[in-house]
Design an enzyme around this catalytic site. Structure first.
Site, PDB file in Angstrom:
ATOM      1  N   TYR A   1      -9.260 -20.018  12.682  1.00  0.00           N
ATOM      2  CA  TYR A   1     -10.179 -19.127  13.399  1.00  0.00           C
ATOM      3  C   TYR A   1     -11.564 -19.745  13.585  1.00  0.00           C
ATOM      4  O   TYR A   1     -12.299 -19.362  14.484  1.00  0.00           O
ATOM      5  CB  TYR A   1     -10.368 -17.820  12.615  1.00  0.00           C
ATOM      6  CG  TYR A   1      -9.279 -16.794  12.792  1.00  0.00           C
ATOM      7  CD1 TYR A   1      -7.990 -17.027  12.353  1.00  0.00           C
ATOM      8  CD2 TYR A   1      -9.566 -15.568  13.382  1.00  0.00           C
ATOM      9  CE1 TYR A   1      -7.002 -16.069  12.479  1.00  0.00           C
ATOM     10  CE2 TYR A   1      -8.583 -14.599  13.522  1.00  0.00           C
ATOM     11  CZ  TYR A   1      -7.307 -14.855  13.067  1.00  0.00           C
ATOM     12  OH  TYR A   1      -6.345 -13.902  13.194  1.00  0.00           O
TER      13      TYR A   1
ATOM     14  N   LYS B   1       2.003 -23.192   3.552  1.00  0.00           N
ATOM     15  CA  LYS B   1       3.031 -23.959   4.266  1.00  0.00           C
ATOM     16  C   LYS B   1       2.900 -25.395   3.780  1.00  0.00           C
ATOM     17  O   LYS B   1       2.634 -26.336   4.542  1.00  0.00           O
ATOM     18  CB  LYS B   1       2.801 -23.819   5.783  1.00  0.00           C
ATOM     19  CG  LYS B   1       3.894 -24.390   6.657  1.00  0.00           C
ATOM     20  CD  LYS B   1       5.197 -23.623   6.610  1.00  0.00           C
ATOM     21  CE  LYS B   1       6.270 -24.365   7.376  1.00  0.00           C
ATOM     22  NZ  LYS B   1       7.618 -23.747   7.220  1.00  0.00           N
TER      23      LYS B   1
ATOM     24  N   ASP C   1       6.977 -18.750   5.802  1.00  0.00           N
ATOM     25  CA  ASP C   1       8.138 -18.281   6.564  1.00  0.00           C
ATOM     26  C   ASP C   1       9.079 -17.453   5.693  1.00  0.00           C
ATOM     27  O   ASP C   1       9.526 -16.370   6.084  1.00  0.00           O
ATOM     28  CB  ASP C   1       8.872 -19.440   7.267  1.00  0.00           C
ATOM     29  CG  ASP C   1       9.091 -20.658   6.377  1.00  0.00           C
ATOM     30  OD1 ASP C   1       8.629 -20.653   5.216  1.00  0.00           O
ATOM     31  OD2 ASP C   1       9.728 -21.623   6.837  1.00  0.00           O
TER      32      ASP C   1
ATOM     33  N   ASP D   1      -3.351 -12.758   8.604  1.00  0.00           N
ATOM     34  CA  ASP D   1      -3.383 -11.910   9.797  1.00  0.00           C
ATOM     35  C   ASP D   1      -1.961 -11.476  10.153  1.00  0.00           C
ATOM     36  O   ASP D   1      -1.680 -10.296  10.357  1.00  0.00           O
ATOM     37  CB  ASP D   1      -4.015 -12.699  10.954  1.00  0.00           C
ATOM     38  CG  ASP D   1      -4.055 -11.892  12.233  1.00  0.00           C
ATOM     39  OD1 ASP D   1      -4.463 -10.718  12.176  1.00  0.00           O
ATOM     40  OD2 ASP D   1      -3.685 -12.429  13.295  1.00  0.00           O
TER      41      ASP D   1
ATOM     42  N   ASP E   1       0.038  -7.579   9.402  1.00  0.00           N
ATOM     43  CA  ASP E   1       0.616  -6.703  10.426  1.00  0.00           C
ATOM     44  C   ASP E   1       2.078  -6.406  10.103  1.00  0.00           C
ATOM     45  O   ASP E   1       2.554  -5.292  10.271  1.00  0.00           O
ATOM     46  CB  ASP E   1       0.521  -7.338  11.825  1.00  0.00           C
ATOM     47  CG  ASP E   1      -0.679  -6.832  12.612  1.00  0.00           C
ATOM     48  OD1 ASP E   1      -1.714  -6.547  11.975  1.00  0.00           O
ATOM     49  OD2 ASP E   1      -0.593  -6.720  13.852  1.00  0.00           O
TER      50      ASP E   1
END
Ligand code: IPM
Ligand code: MG
Length: 361
Positions: free
Chosen positions: A141, A189, A221, A245, A249
């Site tokens: 970001y 990751k 993942d 983020d 959700d």
């Protein structure tokens, strides 16, 4: 106590839910003899329209001088074609960065009365209660400015983290775990990204300071998969900005509605920014159907984290619980049609509960 709260209504359903949360806070002030002074400021698309930029200087200044900030939501289709610096979302990102709010806490808890509205089978989701601790001011970001090269055929986004940025959010992750069930999933990751390898090293170092916390490294993942196959597996998840983020959700729908979820964005002192996890939902704005509970529960987090008002925060959460147990819900919540209420009515139901609690105390 006397406190200054900056109200940032923003766009879409933002003004309606921010107003709802402010009126609930006002009732809490009455119940507990506090004075909350509200100062309304522009952000996002509304600020682009009124002041020509998504985060006007006087908004940032007011937030810097406040005891806490309550935000509705930002964004909408009318600003989608704007250049990047004139996007509503930019205002929110600048505010997070400008105030140094690096730790984003997103609790996800199923309400027993709403189990049937979860998209997951009841036996899978029952008892889920987790906290996502998301790094909020670094990573993709905020890397070196994104650019297009080679006549637009090449694009560059940079994932950049300083060691100290990782250390402080990992610390928040451990501290959060200590206040809960002492289980921390650090999500990365590391099989691909260098930033994740450093992240793992730092988590391993910090874990020595928190021998009571059971730490597990998980890849993002498989975490995404586990969140829907076995959500009760999780206690605290700590992760970098973009992973947080996305996972938040995903986790948010476990409860049956994104509209219910609050969040807090914090730094090392008491100042915090509180906002519902849902967005501006422009398609339902102005219809009195938005769910105000995410914003109202964010107000509870505000009382707890910025003002240290535990009892006051509990009173809001108990009021919301009671309203939900009575079967009421907004249109996003899959309750009985006869029990569907609008934004204003839902807010009054919560306020009525608070008034009753005052009378009986
Ligand atoms: C969130 C939102 C924001 C983010 C957007 C509006 C910039 O999705 O708070 O999760 O990506 O952080
Ligand atoms: Mg998001």
């Amino acid at each position: 106590m006397q406190k200054k709260i900056v109200l940032l209504p923003g766009d879409g359903i933002g003004p309606a839910v921010a107003e709802a949360a402010a009126s609930v806070l006002q009732q809490v002030a009455d119940n507990f003899s506090h004075t909350f002074k509200f100062d309304k400021k522009a952000i996002g698309g509304a600020a682009i329209d009124s002041a020509g930029e998504p985060l006007p200087a006087d908004t940032l200044q007011a937030c810097q001088d406040a005891d806490a900030i309550l935000l509705g939501a930002v964004g909408g289709p009318q600003w989608e074609r704007n250049p990047p610096h004139l996007r509503p979302e930019k205002g929110l990102l600048q505010l997070r960065k400008g105030l140094g709010l690096f730790a984003n806490l997103r609790p996800v808890k199923t309400f027993p009365s709403l189990l049937s509205s979860s998209p997951l089978k009841q036996e899978i989701v029952e008892g889920s209660d987790l906290l996502i601790v998301r790094e909020l001011t670094g990573g993709l970001y905020f890397g070196t400015p994104s650019e297009r090269r080679n006549a637009g055929q090449t694009v560059v986004d940079t994932l950049l983290y300083e060691r100290k940025e990782i250390e402080r959010i990992v610390e928040t992750g451990f501290q959060s775990a200590m206040l809960r069930n002492k289980r921390l999933a650090s999500v990365d990751k590391a099989n691909v990204l260098e930033s994740s390898k450093l992240w793992r090293e730092i988590v391993d170092e910090k874990s020595k300071d928190y021998p009571e916390v059971a730490v597990e490294h998980m890849l993002v993942d498989s975490t995404a998969m586990k969140l829907i196959t076995n959500p009760t597996y999780f206690d605290v998840i700590v992760t970098e900005n973009l992973f947080g983020d996305i996972l938040s959700d995903e986790a948010s729908v476990l409860t049956g509605s994104l509209g219910l979820l609050p969040s807090a964005s914090l730094r090392d002192d008491e100042l915090g920014l509180y906002e519902p996890v849902h967005g501006s939902a422009p398609d339902i704005a102005g219809q009195d159907i938005a769910n105000p509970l995410g914003a109202i529960l964010s107000a509870a987090m505000l009382l707890r984290y910025s003002f240290g008002m535990e009892e006051e925060a509990d009173s809001i959460e108990a009021a919301v619980d009671n309203v939900l147990q009575s079967g009421y819900g907004t249109q996003d919540m899959h309750v009985d049609t006869a029990n569907i209420v609008g934004t204003a009515r839902m807010t009054s139901l919560v306020i009525e509960q608070l008034m009753e609690a005052k009378v009986s105390s």
